[in-house]
Design a protein around this motif. Sequence first.
Motif, PDB file in Angstrom:
ATOM      1  N   UNK A   1      19.529   9.649  48.679  1.00 58.35           N
ATOM      2  CA  UNK A   1      18.568  10.743  48.497  1.00 58.35           C
ATOM      3  C   UNK A   1      19.257  12.005  47.987  1.00 58.35           C
ATOM      4  N   UNK A   2      20.417  12.316  48.552  1.00 53.94           N
ATOM      5  CA  UNK A   2      21.151  13.512  48.122  1.00 53.94           C
ATOM      6  C   UNK A   2      21.570  13.374  46.659  1.00 53.94           C
ATOM      7  N   UNK A   3      22.082  12.213  46.297  1.00 52.83           N
ATOM      8  CA  UNK A   3      22.494  11.981  44.916  1.00 52.83           C
ATOM      9  C   UNK A   3      21.283  12.052  43.987  1.00 52.83           C
ATOM     10  N   UNK A   4      20.156  11.517  44.406  1.00 54.88           N
ATOM     11  CA  UNK A   4      18.935  11.572  43.597  1.00 54.88           C
ATOM     12  C   UNK A   4      18.463  13.011  43.408  1.00 54.88           C
TER      13      UNK A   4
ATOM     14  N   UNK B   1      20.313  15.745  43.596  1.00 58.43           N
ATOM     15  CA  UNK B   1      21.268  16.422  42.714  1.00 58.43           C
ATOM     16  C   UNK B   1      21.015  16.019  41.262  1.00 58.43           C
ATOM     17  N   UNK B   2      20.776  14.742  41.023  1.00 58.23           N
ATOM     18  CA  UNK B   2      20.470  14.279  39.665  1.00 58.23           C
ATOM     19  C   UNK B   2      19.206  14.918  39.131  1.00 58.23           C
ATOM     20  N   UNK B   3      18.197  15.038  39.982  1.00 55.71           N
ATOM     21  CA  UNK B   3      16.943  15.670  39.577  1.00 55.71           C
ATOM     22  C   UNK B   3      17.159  17.142  39.228  1.00 55.71           C
ATOM     23  N   UNK B   4      17.946  17.849  40.028  1.00 52.96           N
ATOM     24  CA  UNK B   4      18.243  19.261  39.765  1.00 52.96           C
ATOM     25  C   UNK B   4      18.986  19.402  38.435  1.00 52.96           C
ATOM     26  N   UNK B   5      19.935  18.513  38.179  1.00 49.84           N
ATOM     27  CA  UNK B   5      20.685  18.552  36.925  1.00 49.84           C
ATOM     28  C   UNK B   5      19.746  18.299  35.742  1.00 49.84           C
ATOM     29  N   UNK B   6      18.850  17.344  35.877  1.00 42.86           N
ATOM     30  CA  UNK B   6      17.900  17.048  34.793  1.00 42.86           C
ATOM     31  C   UNK B   6      16.959  18.221  34.544  1.00 42.86           C
ATOM     32  N   UNK B   7      16.503  18.862  35.607  1.00 44.68           N
ATOM     33  CA  UNK B   7      15.630  20.032  35.451  1.00 44.68           C
ATOM     34  C   UNK B   7      16.393  21.166  34.763  1.00 44.68           C
TER      35      UNK B   7
END
Length: 87
Positions: A11-14, A16-22
């Motif tokens: 969940x944490x990695x997901x 972080x990935x979502x924040x990077x994509x945004x």
Amino acid sequence: MLTTIGIIIALIVSIIGLVVQIGAAGIYIGKLEGFKELVNYKFNEQKERLDKHNNFITRIYDLEKKERVNEEQIKVANHRIEDLEGG
């Protein structure tokens, strides 16, 4: 317990990935806005050049029209002079 930790890490990695994509999408949108401003600037610059050109063409047309009138007046004056000299 290992499964729970694995799920939390996933969940944490997901997230972080979502924040990077945004963030990447925000940067991309920002660049598009800058590009749009550049295109609008160039478009307006080209429009100004076209307006200057059209104004120049209009002035040339007016000058040519006046030149034709002047040439006709010169012809009339020359005929009058010829008539006076001949008579």
